[in-house]
Design a protein around this motif. Structure first.
Motif, PDB file in Angstrom:
ATOM      1  N   ASN A  31     -23.433   4.577  26.462  1.00  0.00           N
ATOM      2  CA  ASN A  31     -23.539   5.476  27.617  1.00  0.00           C
ATOM      3  C   ASN A  31     -22.171   5.922  28.131  1.00  0.00           C
ATOM      4  O   ASN A  31     -22.094   6.757  29.023  1.00  0.00           O
ATOM      5  N   TYR A  32     -21.100   5.347  27.539  1.00  0.00           N
ATOM      6  CA  TYR A  32     -19.780   5.494  28.114  1.00  0.00           C
ATOM      7  C   TYR A  32     -18.783   6.153  27.170  1.00  0.00           C
ATOM      8  O   TYR A  32     -18.667   5.781  26.002  1.00  0.00           O
ATOM      9  N   VAL A  33     -18.058   7.129  27.732  1.00  0.00           N
ATOM     10  CA  VAL A  33     -16.834   7.596  27.099  1.00  0.00           C
ATOM     11  C   VAL A  33     -15.755   6.575  27.449  1.00  0.00           C
ATOM     12  O   VAL A  33     -15.595   6.214  28.617  1.00  0.00           O
ATOM     13  N   MET A  34     -15.042   6.115  26.464  1.00  0.00           N
ATOM     14  CA  MET A  34     -14.023   5.095  26.682  1.00  0.00           C
ATOM     15  C   MET A  34     -12.634   5.726  26.660  1.00  0.00           C
ATOM     16  O   MET A  34     -12.343   6.595  25.829  1.00  0.00           O
ATOM     17  N   ARG A  35     -11.801   5.259  27.568  1.00  0.00           N
ATOM     18  CA  ARG A  35     -10.440   5.799  27.693  1.00  0.00           C
ATOM     19  C   ARG A  35      -9.444   4.663  27.898  1.00  0.00           C
ATOM     20  O   ARG A  35      -9.803   3.584  28.361  1.00  0.00           O
ATOM     21  N   PRO A  53     -18.722   8.357  22.511  1.00  0.00           N
ATOM     22  CA  PRO A  53     -19.518   7.234  22.012  1.00  0.00           C
ATOM     23  C   PRO A  53     -20.184   7.458  20.667  1.00  0.00           C
ATOM     24  O   PRO A  53     -20.300   6.503  19.892  1.00  0.00           O
ATOM     25  N   TYR A  54     -20.646   8.676  20.367  1.00  0.00           N
ATOM     26  CA  TYR A  54     -21.387   8.894  19.127  1.00  0.00           C
ATOM     27  C   TYR A  54     -20.579   9.661  18.095  1.00  0.00           C
ATOM     28  O   TYR A  54     -20.474   9.256  16.946  1.00  0.00           O
ATOM     29  N   VAL A  93       1.532  -1.041  32.384  1.00  0.00           N
ATOM     30  CA  VAL A  93       0.263  -1.767  32.346  1.00  0.00           C
ATOM     31  C   VAL A  93      -0.775  -0.808  31.778  1.00  0.00           C
ATOM     32  O   VAL A  93      -0.912   0.323  32.252  1.00  0.00           O
ATOM     33  N   TYR A  94      -1.485  -1.270  30.765  1.00  0.00           N
ATOM     34  CA  TYR A  94      -2.497  -0.453  30.095  1.00  0.00           C
ATOM     35  C   TYR A  94      -3.885  -0.875  30.574  1.00  0.00           C
ATOM     36  O   TYR A  94      -4.214  -2.062  30.565  1.00  0.00           O
ATOM     37  N   TYR A  95      -4.663   0.133  30.958  1.00  0.00           N
ATOM     38  CA  TYR A  95      -5.985  -0.098  31.506  1.00  0.00           C
ATOM     39  C   TYR A  95      -7.065   0.513  30.619  1.00  0.00           C
ATOM     40  O   TYR A  95      -6.930   1.662  30.169  1.00  0.00           O
ATOM     41  N   CYS A  96      -8.110  -0.224  30.442  1.00  0.00           N
ATOM     42  CA  CYS A  96      -9.299   0.274  29.770  1.00  0.00           C
ATOM     43  C   CYS A  96     -10.224   0.888  30.824  1.00  0.00           C
ATOM     44  O   CYS A  96     -10.421   0.309  31.903  1.00  0.00           O
ATOM     45  N   ASN A  97     -10.770   2.048  30.516  1.00  0.00           N
ATOM     46  CA  ASN A  97     -11.655   2.767  31.445  1.00  0.00           C
ATOM     47  C   ASN A  97     -12.924   3.183  30.716  1.00  0.00           C
ATOM     48  O   ASN A  97     -12.881   3.586  29.557  1.00  0.00           O
ATOM     49  N   ALA A  98     -14.034   3.091  31.425  1.00  0.00           N
ATOM     50  CA  ALA A  98     -15.310   3.567  30.902  1.00  0.00           C
ATOM     51  C   ALA A  98     -15.923   4.529  31.902  1.00  0.00           C
ATOM     52  O   ALA A  98     -16.000   4.219  33.094  1.00  0.00           O
ATOM     53  N   ARG A  99     -16.305   5.694  31.431  1.00  0.00           N
ATOM     54  CA  ARG A  99     -16.972   6.669  32.302  1.00  0.00           C
ATOM     55  C   ARG A  99     -18.399   6.896  31.804  1.00  0.00           C
ATOM     56  O   ARG A  99     -18.607   7.288  30.646  1.00  0.00           O
ATOM     57  N   ASN A 100     -19.331   6.662  32.688  1.00  0.00           N
ATOM     58  CA  ASN A 100     -20.734   6.863  32.338  1.00  0.00           C
ATOM     59  C   ASN A 100     -21.002   8.348  32.132  1.00  0.00           C
ATOM     60  O   ASN A 100     -20.723   9.173  33.002  1.00  0.00           O
ATOM     61  N   ARG A 101     -21.568   8.672  30.975  1.00  0.00           N
ATOM     62  CA  ARG A 101     -21.798  10.072  30.609  1.00  0.00           C
ATOM     63  C   ARG A 101     -22.853  10.726  31.482  1.00  0.00           C
ATOM     64  O   ARG A 101     -22.935  11.958  31.552  1.00  0.00           O
ATOM     65  N   TYR A 102     -23.673   9.952  32.161  1.00  0.00           N
ATOM     66  CA  TYR A 102     -24.804  10.493  32.927  1.00  0.00           C
ATOM     67  C   TYR A 102     -24.534  10.489  34.426  1.00  0.00           C
ATOM     68  O   TYR A 102     -24.962  11.400  35.139  1.00  0.00           O
ATOM     69  N   GLY A 104     -21.236   9.745  35.770  1.00  0.00           N
ATOM     70  CA  GLY A 104     -19.833  10.020  36.075  1.00  0.00           C
ATOM     71  C   GLY A 104     -19.089   8.850  36.692  1.00  0.00           C
ATOM     72  O   GLY A 104     -17.912   8.960  37.030  1.00  0.00           O
ATOM     73  N   ARG A 105     -19.751   7.716  36.829  1.00  0.00           N
ATOM     74  CA  ARG A 105     -19.112   6.565  37.447  1.00  0.00           C
ATOM     75  C   ARG A 105     -18.087   5.955  36.505  1.00  0.00           C
ATOM     76  O   ARG A 105     -18.329   5.846  35.301  1.00  0.00           O
ATOM     77  N   ASP A 106     -16.967   5.536  37.089  1.00  0.00           N
ATOM     78  CA  ASP A 106     -15.869   4.927  36.342  1.00  0.00           C
ATOM     79  C   ASP A 106     -15.853   3.416  36.532  1.00  0.00           C
ATOM     80  O   ASP A 106     -16.117   2.905  37.634  1.00  0.00           O
ATOM     81  N   TYR A 107     -15.501   2.727  35.453  1.00  0.00           N
ATOM     82  CA  TYR A 107     -15.266   1.290  35.495  1.00  0.00           C
ATOM     83  C   TYR A 107     -13.880   1.035  34.895  1.00  0.00           C
ATOM     84  O   TYR A 107     -13.467   1.732  33.946  1.00  0.00           O
TER      85      TYR A 107
END
Length: 118
Positions: A31-35, A53-54, A93-102, A104-107
């Protein structure tokens, strides 16, 4: 909810390589685009790379294009950042980010320090 944890940072000499890993848990990974982002002292957070993701289509920041490679393993819920030919200016500092494709929420993960120095 999605939890992210980075690993693989450290100290490396200019011209060296590091591989960062980000482990995801708690939600459907596809569900997430990873950055990956990075933040150097006194600077704003900077986009480094992203991966869909796909299609696994990728995009890179200008300063890392040709040196860094982002990849993901959907089955293992992992995303990686292979960093080659590292420069002093890659220190951050390197951060991993996930954005929900549906939604738009970021983690965000907690970050991992990369220091490039001789």
């Amino acid at each position: 909810q999605l939890q992210l944890a980075e690993s693989g940072g450290g100290l490396v000499q200019p011209g060296g390589s590091l591989r960062l890993s980000c482990t995801a848990s708690g939600s459907t990974f596809t569900n997430y685009v990873m950055r990956w982002y990075r933040q150097a002292p006194g600077a704003e957070r900077e986009f480094v790379a992203s991966i869909e993701p796909y299609t696994t289509a990728t995009n890179y920041g200008n300063s890392v294009t040709g040196r860094f490679t982002i990849s993901r393993n959907n089955a293992e819920k992992m995303v990686y950042l292979q960093m080659n030919n590292l420069k002093v200016e890659d220190t951050a500092v390197y951060y991993c980010n996930a954005r929900n494709r549906y939604t738009g929420r970021d983690y965000w993960g907690q970050g991992t320090q990369v220091t490039v120095s001789s």
